[in-house]
Design an enzyme around this catalytic site. Structure first.
Site, PDB file in Angstrom:
ATOM      1  CG  ASP A 242      83.984  16.564  40.195  1.00 34.78           C
ATOM      2  OD1 ASP A 242      84.943  16.154  40.879  1.00 34.78           O
ATOM      3  OD2 ASP A 242      83.040  17.228  40.672  1.00 34.78           O
ATOM      4  CG  ASP A 252      86.020   0.227  35.322  1.00 33.97           C
ATOM      5  OD1 ASP A 252      86.614  -0.700  34.735  1.00 33.97           O
ATOM      6  OD2 ASP A 252      86.192   0.497  36.531  1.00 33.97           O
ATOM      7  CG  HIS A 283      84.897  23.986  21.754  1.00 37.23           C
ATOM      8  ND1 HIS A 283      85.342  23.721  20.481  1.00 37.23           N
ATOM      9  CD2 HIS A 283      85.981  24.399  22.453  1.00 37.23           C
ATOM     10  CE1 HIS A 283      86.646  23.953  20.415  1.00 37.23           C
ATOM     11  NE2 HIS A 283      87.063  24.370  21.604  1.00 37.23           N
ATOM     12  CG  ASN A 297      72.963  40.474  13.413  1.00 35.52           C
ATOM     13  OD1 ASN A 297      73.995  41.040  13.782  1.00 35.52           O
ATOM     14  ND2 ASN A 297      72.652  39.239  13.787  1.00 35.52           N
ATOM     15  CB  VAL A 409      95.899  28.620  13.776  1.00 38.63           C
ATOM     16  CG1 VAL A 409      95.764  30.078  14.229  1.00 38.63           C
ATOM     17  CG2 VAL A 409      95.498  28.475  12.299  1.00 38.63           C
ATOM     18  CG  ASP A 433     101.415  26.614   8.681  1.00 34.05           C
ATOM     19  OD1 ASP A 433     102.487  26.415   8.093  1.00 34.05           O
ATOM     20  OD2 ASP A 433     100.536  25.739   8.810  1.00 34.05           O
ATOM     21  CB  SER A 457      89.525  26.056  20.449  1.00 32.69           C
ATOM     22  OG  SER A 457      89.878  24.722  20.659  1.00 32.69           O
TER      23      SER A 457
END
Length: 540
Positions: A242, A252, A283, A297, A409, A433, A457
């Protein structure tokens, strides 16, 4: 962001979406940071590497995340978010005189006082919109000047690519809407919100389409019995197509008026706003967590690096980033102290590549190491380039050289077998690489949550985190030295791997280093490497 494959209702072939390399299995938590020998998963040995750092001092390293935005108050990120020490928050003034008012945690190049750009076109749609008014009625026999002929041929290439994408999007949209409609109908009839294989076995389809829909759902449940995962995949597919029809490929639609810059002026730098999260920080937040989520933590996930400052430079919309914004984002990061830049984005066309190249060379001259995701099209980028990249050219596009402190990568999975290369990952013997974990990576997302994502990513920030870790503990090393250390310290892969559309290849055929990055090896090598001022040369 890509979505998972589902078996098509309409055709036997699967839709061209990103899939998980090992769909029937799930890796152990934090797998990307674990060790192949001791943990049995092909991570980068981050946890093992920290045994080399006990008692050693480090200094914070600023990592710029050029992306779609970062949730700066996420519990696993807020302690590592970069803060501009000379900027007073919220006063509307450019206190540090760098041209950007209230750039407290970075900058947003796709927004203004009017608001923020959330969606944008793909670059191919923008190019068609530019050329179409002039050439849509032109025939191959129409008299044209040499320059017009060149533009006309370019337009025909763009138009062919655009129509292929549009037809695929229309097909995908029809498929997912049909799947959704019949799935909802079956769910209502069974009267259970979460379907099981037993429910589907008992159900008698009312028609042929219901029968096909049940086959799709069963196929998905065989891979993952969690019906909620199937439902999420279906809704993501629906949203994806969509969005493609409404925004990415809609000639447009042009949201640039929101930014309010003079888009034709490529020298313009001072536009945008200080909202580094934007309307969808999924992302970028995920990328940021992979690099530097707080390690000690006892919350959420562990980043690769333990002493980083994440600078959010919002540049990437839901759609293709624009060259002008990318160039300005790189320069902003370099000017404001970033020593590593992560770029988990890319596209197949770059109309102002020279502008981006200039910014890349500018950052390289400032001793910045640039890390870039190879892309998720399963293509050989030696043959089909992905932009931006390390190569720069002259005015007619002839490659004149490359920038040295750049790491491209690819994405790998957790099993040391023929499926090691993620099936969506781009590859290239010369253009990629290294490889790094990029399948089922759990990390931070907005609303203080966590989620698994797949993609180069995710692989790129693993390497950016490693680069930051090295620069933090060995700050005298140059960007080029850090790249050399990462390249020379990979875990070599000595078996063949399956590569999409290429069969089985030696790992030396899919990337320059022939291996997967390894933090333990890299820190050992860094400890024995002397700082070299001569390595400041940045052009190869």
């Amino acid at each position: 962001m890509r979505v998972n494959k589902l078996t098509s209702l309409i055709a036997v072939a699967l839709l061209p979406l990103c899939s998980v390399a090992q769909p029937k299995e799930k890796p152990v938590p934090n797998w990307q940071n674990l060790d192949l020998q001791s943990d049995g998963v092909f991570g980068i040995s981050t946890e093992k590497a920290y045994s080399l750092l006990k008692g050693k001092k480090s200094q914070p390293v600023t990592v710029a995340v050029i992306d779609g935005g970062v949730q700066t108050d996420h519990p696993d990120l807020k302690a590592v978010i970069w803060t501009n020490p000379k900027e007073i928050p919220g006063n509307g003034k450019d206190d540090d005189k760098n041209g950007y008012a209230d750039d407290v945690h970075g900058w947003n190049f796709i927004g203004s006082a009017k608001g923020n750009v959330q969606w944008d076109n793909l670059e191919i749609a923008r190019q068609v919109r530019i050329y179409k008014p002039k050439f849509e009625s032109v025939l191959p026999t129409t008299p044209l000047s040499a320059e017009e002929r060149k533009q006309f041929l370019r337009y025909r290439i763009f138009m062919t690519e655009y129509m292929n994408k549009l037809q695929n999007a229309q097909y995908g949209q029809e498929y997912y809407h049909t799947l959704k409609r019949y799935t909802d109908s079956i769910t209502r009839k069974i009267a259970r919100p979460v379907l099981t294989m037993e429910d589907l076995d008992k159900y008698k389809p009312a028609n042929d389409m219901e029968s096909k829909t049940i086959k799709v759902i069963k196929a998905a449940l065989k891979k993952d019995p969690d019906y909620k995962a199937f439902d999420e995949d279906m809704n993501e597919g629906l949203k994806y197509y969509d969005t493609q029809i409404s925004y990415h490929l809609n000639l447009d639609f042009d949201p640039r008026s929101i930014v309010g810059d003079n888009y034709e002026n490529n020298k313009e730098k001072y536009y945008g706003n200080g909202d580094v999260a934007g309307p969808d920080a999924d992302h970028g937040s995920h990328v940021a967590g992979i690099i530097g989520a707080v390690r000690d933590n006892n919350v959420g996930v562990k980043g690769v690096a333990d002493n980083v400052r994440i600078m959010s430079v919002r540049t990437v919309p839901d759609g293709d980033e624009r060259d002008k914004d990318v160039a300005n984002a790189i320069r902003y990061a370099a000017d404001n102290g970033a020593k590593v830049i992560n770029m988990s984005f890319g596209k197949s066309f770059s109309p102002f590549k020279g502008l981006v190249d200039s910014a890349i060379r500018y950052a390289a001259a400032k001793d910045v190491l640039l890390i870039h995701a190879a892309g998720n099209d399963g293509e050989n980028t030696d043959k089909i380039p992905n932009f931006p990249n390390r190569n720069y050219g002259d005015s007619v596009g002839v490659t004149m050289g490359s920038v040295a402190p750049w790491i491209e990568v690819g994405a790998s999975g957790w099993k040391n077998d023929e499926d090691l290369v993620a099936d969506f990952s781009n590859y290239g013997k010369k253009s990629v690489d290294v490889f790094a974990p990029g399948v089922k990576i759990n990390s931070t997302i907005p609303n203080s949550l966590y989620k698994e994502h797949d993609g180069t990513s995710m692989a790129s920030p693993v390497v950016a985190g490693l680069a930051a870790l090295i620069r933090s503990y060995y700050p005298a090393l140059s960007a080029i030295q850090v790249k050399d250390i990462i390249m020379r310290s990979v875990t070599k892969v000595d078996h063949k791997v399956k590569v999409k559309n290429a069969g089985k290849l030696d790992f030396s055929e899919v990337c320059l280093s022939g291996g997967v990055v390894n933090a333990y090896n890299a820190l050992q090598l860094a400890a024995s490497t002397k700082a070299d001022a001569s390595s400041a040369a940045v052009i190869e």
